[in-house]
Design an enzyme around this catalytic site. Structure first.
Site, PDB file in Angstrom:
ATOM      1  N   ASN A  67       0.861  -1.183   0.000  1.00 27.85           N
ATOM      2  CA  ASN A  67       0.000   0.000   0.000  1.00 27.85           C
ATOM      3  C   ASN A  67       0.893   1.227   0.000  1.00 27.85           C
ATOM      4  O   ASN A  67       1.460   1.595   1.033  1.00 27.85           O
ATOM      5  CB  ASN A  67      -0.914  -0.001   1.230  1.00 27.85           C
ATOM      6  CG  ASN A  67      -1.810   1.228   1.275  1.00 27.85           C
ATOM      7  OD1 ASN A  67      -1.936   1.958   0.291  1.00 27.85           O
ATOM      8  ND2 ASN A  67      -2.427   1.471   2.422  1.00 27.85           N
ATOM      9  N   GLU A  91      -7.237   4.740   7.729  1.00 27.73           N
ATOM     10  CA  GLU A  91      -6.994   6.146   7.400  1.00 27.73           C
ATOM     11  C   GLU A  91      -8.201   6.762   6.718  1.00 27.73           C
ATOM     12  O   GLU A  91      -8.513   7.940   6.929  1.00 27.73           O
ATOM     13  CB  GLU A  91      -5.721   6.259   6.547  1.00 27.73           C
ATOM     14  CG  GLU A  91      -4.470   5.976   7.360  1.00 27.73           C
ATOM     15  CD  GLU A  91      -3.243   5.650   6.534  1.00 27.73           C
ATOM     16  OE1 GLU A  91      -2.199   5.417   7.148  1.00 27.73           O
ATOM     17  OE2 GLU A  91      -3.333   5.606   5.279  1.00 27.73           O
ATOM     18  N   GLU A 103      -5.555  -4.740  10.712  1.00 27.05           N
ATOM     19  CA  GLU A 103      -4.527  -3.717  10.903  1.00 27.05           C
ATOM     20  C   GLU A 103      -4.828  -2.946  12.179  1.00 27.05           C
ATOM     21  O   GLU A 103      -5.662  -2.036  12.178  1.00 27.05           O
ATOM     22  CB  GLU A 103      -4.474  -2.771   9.696  1.00 27.05           C
ATOM     23  CG  GLU A 103      -5.844  -2.383   9.130  1.00 27.05           C
ATOM     24  CD  GLU A 103      -5.783  -1.145   8.257  1.00 27.05           C
ATOM     25  OE1 GLU A 103      -4.781  -0.945   7.579  1.00 27.05           O
ATOM     26  OE2 GLU A 103      -6.760  -0.371   8.285  1.00 27.05           O
ATOM     27  N   HIS A 151      -9.940   0.923   4.945  1.00 24.84           N
ATOM     28  CA  HIS A 151      -8.643   1.245   5.563  1.00 24.84           C
ATOM     29  C   HIS A 151      -8.848   2.275   6.666  1.00 24.84           C
ATOM     30  O   HIS A 151      -9.630   3.217   6.525  1.00 24.84           O
ATOM     31  CB  HIS A 151      -7.653   1.771   4.518  1.00 24.84           C
ATOM     32  CG  HIS A 151      -6.240   1.815   5.025  1.00 24.84           C
ATOM     33  ND1 HIS A 151      -5.793   2.814   5.864  1.00 24.84           N
ATOM     34  CD2 HIS A 151      -5.192   0.972   4.844  1.00 24.84           C
ATOM     35  CE1 HIS A 151      -4.517   2.594   6.159  1.00 24.84           C
ATOM     36  NE2 HIS A 151      -4.136   1.484   5.553  1.00 24.84           N
ATOM     37  N   LYS A 178       0.047   4.250  -0.408  1.00 23.95           N
ATOM     38  CA  LYS A 178      -0.622   5.437   0.144  1.00 23.95           C
ATOM     39  C   LYS A 178      -0.374   6.639  -0.779  1.00 23.95           C
ATOM     40  O   LYS A 178      -0.362   6.488  -1.993  1.00 23.95           O
ATOM     41  CB  LYS A 178      -0.187   5.666   1.586  1.00 23.95           C
ATOM     42  CG  LYS A 178      -0.382   4.415   2.449  1.00 23.95           C
ATOM     43  CD  LYS A 178      -0.178   4.644   3.908  1.00 23.95           C
ATOM     44  CE  LYS A 178      -0.381   3.343   4.667  1.00 23.95           C
ATOM     45  NZ  LYS A 178      -0.329   3.528   6.129  1.00 23.95           N
ATOM     46  N   SER A 202       3.088  -1.859  10.333  1.00 21.60           N
ATOM     47  CA  SER A 202       4.547  -1.795  10.477  1.00 21.60           C
ATOM     48  C   SER A 202       5.230  -3.141  10.240  1.00 21.60           C
ATOM     49  O   SER A 202       6.215  -3.477  10.890  1.00 21.60           O
ATOM     50  CB  SER A 202       4.920  -1.230  11.864  1.00 21.60           C
ATOM     51  OG  SER A 202       4.444   0.095  12.009  1.00 21.60           O
ATOM     52  N   GLY A 234       2.055   2.873  10.651  1.00 23.46           N
ATOM     53  CA  GLY A 234       2.909   4.036  10.449  1.00 23.46           C
ATOM     54  C   GLY A 234       3.568   4.547  11.708  1.00 23.46           C
ATOM     55  O   GLY A 234       4.173   5.615  11.705  1.00 23.46           O
TER      56      GLY A 234
END
Length: 249
Positions: free
Chosen positions: A9, A96, A166, A94, A11, A211, A172
């Site tokens: 990904n 985010e 996740e 996701h 991003k 991560s 991140g």
């Protein structure tokens, strides 16, 4: 036997030159006879990436798509559009986008459903925040997110859906869930599905995202219920991502 799957990904990162270099390195370095791999790139690079990865058996995916077929949705992209430029996968849910774009469980369920209808494989993301984990609500949060999609498409549809767990607190941040923590969550997810359909549960691909890097990939993916990874930062480094794919075999 579930076949391992590792997804990059990117991003909102990359440019034409660096993307081309990564694609070339992935195509040369990943043994797709043993592991499935996909790259989720920013929309503007999907067409070029599809061309660069043509013939490599590495799939291309979009990071999101709108549920509408067309219309007055400035800045949005439809599933037919991403499919036309070579995408076979799309991320839904996701964290985010849940946080920054206000995507609710219901919105995620609808996006997952319309992706299936369009013939695109959803990589459906779930996970809890640090506060939710520390308050003992991990299982309740994950179950709520999963059940929203099951209620919309039915459990049998998960024969064509990939799940990515996740933990939000590990995305991140450089903090990775321990192999034991990750396995515990994955086992819970598989058991939740087993209560509804044992065959679907046994075949379901569940990825770990948060991560993951070359140094911890083998231990994580070596857990009995972890079938691969949804990789963020490390997927922008060719050697790291290729090594993660190798660790998944």
């Amino acid at each position: 036997m579930r076949r391992p799957f590792v997804a990059a990904n990117w991003k909102m990162n990359g440019d034409l030159a660096s993307n081309a270099n990564l694609a070339q390195a992935f195509a040369a370095g990943i043994d797709t006879s043993k592991v499935d791999a996909a790259v989720f790139a920013p929309h503007v690079y999907l067409s070029a990436l599809s061309e660069q990865l043509k013939g490599s058996k590495i799939s291309v995916g979009a990071q999101t798509a709108n549920t509408a077929a067309s219309g007055a949705f400035t800045g949005e992209t439809s599933l037919s559009m991403i499919k036309e430029v070579g995408c076979t996968h799309v991320l839904t849910g996701h964290s985010e986008r849940r946080v920054m774009n206000g995507e609710t469980d219901e919105v995620v369920a609808e996006k997952t459903a319309t992706a299936l209808e369009a013939g695109i494989t959803p990589v459906f993301c779930i996970g809890e925040t640090l506060e939710e984990r520390e308050s003992g609500n991990m299982e309740a949060v994950v179950a709520r997110q999963i059940n929203a999609v099951i209620d919309r498409v039915g459990v049998e549809a998960f024969a064509n859906i990939i799940v990515a767990y996740e933990p939000v607190w590990a995305i991140g941040t450089g903090v990775t869930a321990s192999a034991e923590q990750a396995q515990e969550a994955h086992a819970f997810i598989r058991q939740l599905f087993a209560q509804k359909n044992a065959d679907v549960a046994e075949k379901l691909i569940i990825l770990y995202g948060g991560s993951m890097k070359a140094a911890n990939a083998k231990e994580l993916i070596g857990q009995p219920d972890i079938d691969g990874g949804l990789v963020g930062g490390a997927s922008m480094i060719a050697e790291e991502f290729v090594a993660i794919c190798a660790a998944a075999v």
